[in-house]
Design a protein around this motif. Sequence first.
Motif: not given
Length: 487
Positions: A111, A152, A156, A171
């Motif tokens: 990320l 991930a 996120n 993110y």
Amino acid sequence: SYNLDASKILESKWNQSKIEWRERYWGFNKKNLPLNGRLWIPEGDQKFPIISIIHGNHSMQEHSDDGYNYLGEYLSKHGFIFNSLDQNFLNGSWTGDFRGKEMTTRAWHFLENLSYLKKLNNDSSSILYNKIDFDNIIVMGHSRGGEAVNIASKFNELKTFPDNGNIELDYNLNIKGIVTLAPTDYRYFRNYKLKNINYLSIQGSMDSDEDSFFGIRQANRIDNESSSFSDFNILVEGANHSQFNTSWGQHDFGFPGKLLVNNSNILPGWLQRKILKKYVYNFLAYTLNGNPNSLEILKKSENYTIEENVSKKIISRSKIGGSSVLLDFEEDELSYSKNSKLKFSDISEIKLEPLKFRGGKNQQNSALKINVSDSSEFIIDILDDIKVYYYNFLSFDVSNDQDTAKLEISFIDKNSNVIGSKTLKLFNTNIDLNNLKFNYLTEERFKKRNDINFSTYYVDLENKDFKSIVFKFNKGKYYLDNFSLNF
């Protein structure tokens, strides 16, 4: 190279053994991990969607990130930016490996790489300025990298790192889809559920590293509320683990174990990668452009001809989002759900069965096992709250080990009249998993020589207003799952 401090992310031990040697080899430790990658960019002035991949665990001395060059070359010619991230320093060597303790670092580092590319994309002095369409991101991973991109995708969405609350996450990348190649799904102890995302997982039947289709477990943990989102799980007979990455060679075992591998059952590497490219491309075309032809390719099980009189099975199990579930057999009650009631006659065996992979790991899924005669009937009564004429398709999964099996489906209205029928030829989903040259070695290593595989069927409802569905199978044993009505 841009460096990251992973000291608060990675477990306290940099490695299980020979720590000082490992740091001397790389010239850095966890406080300054490099952020390196390989990019393939199409020609043109417009923005392009990005597909970003991370490799899995392999010898760290044999770099893995260049093993997907063939995907970069292929996808960039079709209008996609392809990014292959270097995480070789998280891989194992003769000193040992992290034994899965590094999975969150793989996900976080991945990320951070995308975030760094986003900064470059917004920097007018960068060669990447305005090149990447960050509204269309596809994440992709192989082996441990497959599990890492699933993790991930959850990170996120989070504001805080779950294993250290002192680390903030922010993110919010627009990830449209996930692709996993022969992924793990047991290295990290948190089995995350995901929501409203397209998902493709591809597994080879001759994989001797990840011995079963663990990508299905993540698929079972995805809740897609709209028909815009779907998941596809593709089992390729003859494909193995290593040949998805050209740097890993032909064999899943090193010497001397590779001498025992049954190479006669393994596809040539070029063909395995050709099949992969086909499914990845169609997944991108469906996910990013809504291509209906690509959707049909992803949903279809088929016998794939590789030479005259020789074919291999490709088995597709899929689920379209936004469906109304009639029966999925995940609760304790076998014959009732909130939407339907199950009836049956002349069935000698009918039971709920929690499914396990051949090595003994849980599939995180249950199905209905039946043993039927030619006169058996399996009937689903629709409860009154369901307006069946709003739906386009009936879908369901069948595991079948016969070449000649057929299924007769009849739709019955409220007056007990047959208002439509369909006969399906069932796909034989059985694959003999003879990974090693001697069966007793295969059974000793993998416990069994087969897994329970499902193929998904879609039946056009043609606006029928029915109250019951009658299924009549040929004599035999079957596993059934996921009866749903789809838009």
